[in-house]
Design an enzyme around this catalytic site. Structure first.
Site, short mmCIF file in Angstrom:
data_model
loop_
_atom_site.label_atom_id
_atom_site.label_comp_id
_atom_site.label_asym_id
_atom_site.label_seq_id
_atom_site.Cartn_x
_atom_site.Cartn_y
_atom_site.Cartn_z
N TYR A 153 0.84 -1.21 0.00
CA TYR A 153 0.00 0.00 0.00
C TYR A 153 0.87 1.26 0.00
CZ TYR A 153 -3.99 2.95 1.35
OH TYR A 153 -4.97 3.91 1.39
N THR A 190 -14.49 4.81 6.48
CA THR A 190 -15.19 4.31 5.29
C THR A 190 -15.21 2.78 5.37
OG1 THR A 190 -13.17 4.02 4.00
CG2 THR A 190 -14.20 6.22 3.91
P1 NAI Z 1 -13.80 2.35 0.00
O1 NAI Z 1 -13.44 0.91 0.08
O2 NAI Z 1 -15.00 2.84 0.74
O3 NAI Z 1 -13.93 2.79 -1.52
C1 NAI Z 1 -13.04 2.36 -2.50
C2 NAI Z 1 -13.82 2.19 -3.79
O4 NAI Z 1 -12.89 1.82 -4.83
C3 NAI Z 1 -14.87 1.07 -3.72
O5 NAI Z 1 -16.13 1.55 -4.16
C4 NAI Z 1 -14.32 0.00 -4.66
O6 NAI Z 1 -15.33 -0.73 -5.31
C5 NAI Z 1 -13.52 0.84 -5.63
N1 NAI Z 1 -12.53 0.05 -6.36
C6 NAI Z 1 -11.65 -0.84 -5.85
N2 NAI Z 1 -10.95 -1.41 -6.85
C7 NAI Z 1 -11.38 -0.84 -8.01
C8 NAI Z 1 -11.02 -0.99 -9.37
N3 NAI Z 1 -10.08 -1.87 -9.76
N4 NAI Z 1 -11.65 -0.23 -10.29
C9 NAI Z 1 -12.62 0.64 -9.91
N5 NAI Z 1 -13.02 0.81 -8.65
C10 NAI Z 1 -12.39 0.08 -7.70
O7 NAI Z 1 -12.49 3.10 0.49
P2 NAI Z 1 -12.17 4.66 0.69
O8 NAI Z 1 -11.71 4.79 2.07
O9 NAI Z 1 -13.24 5.51 0.16
O10 NAI Z 1 -10.89 4.78 -0.25
C11 NAI Z 1 -10.83 5.73 -1.30
C12 NAI Z 1 -9.37 6.06 -1.54
O11 NAI Z 1 -8.84 6.69 -0.38
C13 NAI Z 1 -8.50 4.84 -1.79
O12 NAI Z 1 -7.57 5.12 -2.82
C14 NAI Z 1 -7.79 4.65 -0.47
O13 NAI Z 1 -6.56 3.98 -0.62
C15 NAI Z 1 -7.63 6.08 -0.02
N6 NAI Z 1 -7.42 6.27 1.39
C16 NAI Z 1 -8.34 5.86 2.30
C17 NAI Z 1 -8.11 6.03 3.64
C18 NAI Z 1 -9.07 5.60 4.69
O14 NAI Z 1 -8.69 5.61 5.89
N7 NAI Z 1 -10.31 5.26 4.36
C19 NAI Z 1 -6.87 6.66 4.13
C20 NAI Z 1 -5.99 7.10 3.08
C21 NAI Z 1 -6.26 6.90 1.76
#
Ligand code: NAI
Length: 257
Positions: A153, A190
């Site tokens: 990651y 999330t």
């Molecule tokens: P989440 O799991 O709620 O949303 C992620 C979304 O990405 C999901 O809807 C999933 O279906 C979609 N996804 C996954 N693989 C995919 C693919 N190959 N093609 C298209 N869509 C795909 O997670 P969240 O928290 O909203 O994450 C959003 C971004 O924020 C991510 O890049 C994550 O790494 C980043 N992030 C999140 C943090 C957290 O604490 N929630 C902290 C730092 C960064």
């Protein structure tokens, strides 16, 4: 609140079905943008799109597939020229260097880094001859400061930060009116964090213990809410950030301070 900061903008939001991407889609519509929710979870994207009304469309998209990206651009063009790409899709599979296998490492790099590469490449091609635009990549504090369980990651998110800077510099050198920035969220509550909570519960911790564990490493002693990074993304998508490119903006309750 409708202040119309994004009136006239057309955005593709990857990961738009959930978490930060979904919160961003809601804020974008509130601010007057049209949005395409692009996610591998097509049914969830469709349901949110329906809730958001006429300013939203959805498309099933795997960020690693260039053909899916081309279809997403076509879908957005139904609203008008694409002005904004938000690369929020991402996955997180914890495991130390001794635990993680090559397939998991490659899958993480593929979605989190190659997917953003494609979003930037296709986004620049779509926006360079139009009315300009903004690309916002969602990296992570773990792309700056790692932890033992995040070799894949952190590698992917550190890559997103520097990819962003390179693309930003290219766009300015070419005099394209395209800005490219990264946000660095800390722990945001999330489904991604819910998965960690569930894993912690399975290994004997209570829900509150897991949440407190995340909260305790942030000086503000709490998790972030999805609308907090979403508000930063609104700023970066809007003309209010017209002198900001190649930046990494922490949204992390002081974690990186
Ligand atoms: P989440 O799991 O709620 O949303 C992620 C979304 O990405 C999901 O809807 C999933 O279906 C979609 N996804 C996954 N693989 C995919 C693919 N190959 N093609 C298209 N869509 C795909 O997670 P969240 O928290 O909203 O994450 C959003 C971004 O924020 C991510 O890049 C994550 O790494 C980043 N992030 C999140 C943090 C957290 O604490 N929630 C902290 C730092 C960064």
């Amino acid at each position: 609140m409708q202040s119309g900061q994004l009136a006239g903008k057309t955005a593709i939001i990857t990961g738009g079905a959930s978490g930060i991407g979904a919160a961003t889609a809601k804020r974008f519509v509130e601010e007057g943008a049209s949005v395409v929710l692009a996610d591998i979870q097509a049914e969830k994207a469709e349901a949110l799109s329906r809730d958001l009304g006429a300013s939203a469309k959805w498309i099933g998209l795997d960020v690693t597939d260039p053909d899916d990206w081309a279809a997403a651009i076509d879908k957005a063009l139904e609203f008008g020229p694409v002005t904004t790409i938000v690369n929020s899709a991402g996955i997180s599979v914890p495991g130390s260097i001794e635990e993680i296998d090559l397939a998991t490492f490659k899958a993480t790099i593929s979605v989190n880094l190659e997917g953003v590469f494609l979003g930037c490449k296709i986004g620049v091609a779509a926006m360079r001859d139009g009315k300009g635009g903004s690309i916002i990549n969602v990296a992570s504090t773990l792309g700056v400061k790692s932890g033992a369980l995040f070799p894949a990651y952190s590698a992917s998110k550190g890559g997103v930060r520097l990819l962003t800077r390179s693309v930003a510099l290219h766009c300015t050198e070419q005099k394209y009116d395209i800005r490219v920035n990264t946000i660095l969220p800390g722990a945001i509550h999330t489904e991604m964090v819910d998965a960690y909570i569930a894993a912690g519960e399975q290994s004997g911790q209570t829900r509150d213990q897991v949440i407190d564990g995340f909260a305790s490493v942030h000086p503000m002693k709490r998790l972030g809410r999805p609308e907090e990074p979403a508000n930063a993304i609104v700023f970066l998508a809007s003309d209010n950030s017209s002198f900001t490119t190649g930046a990494d903006i922490p949204i992390d309750g002081g974690y990186l301070a």
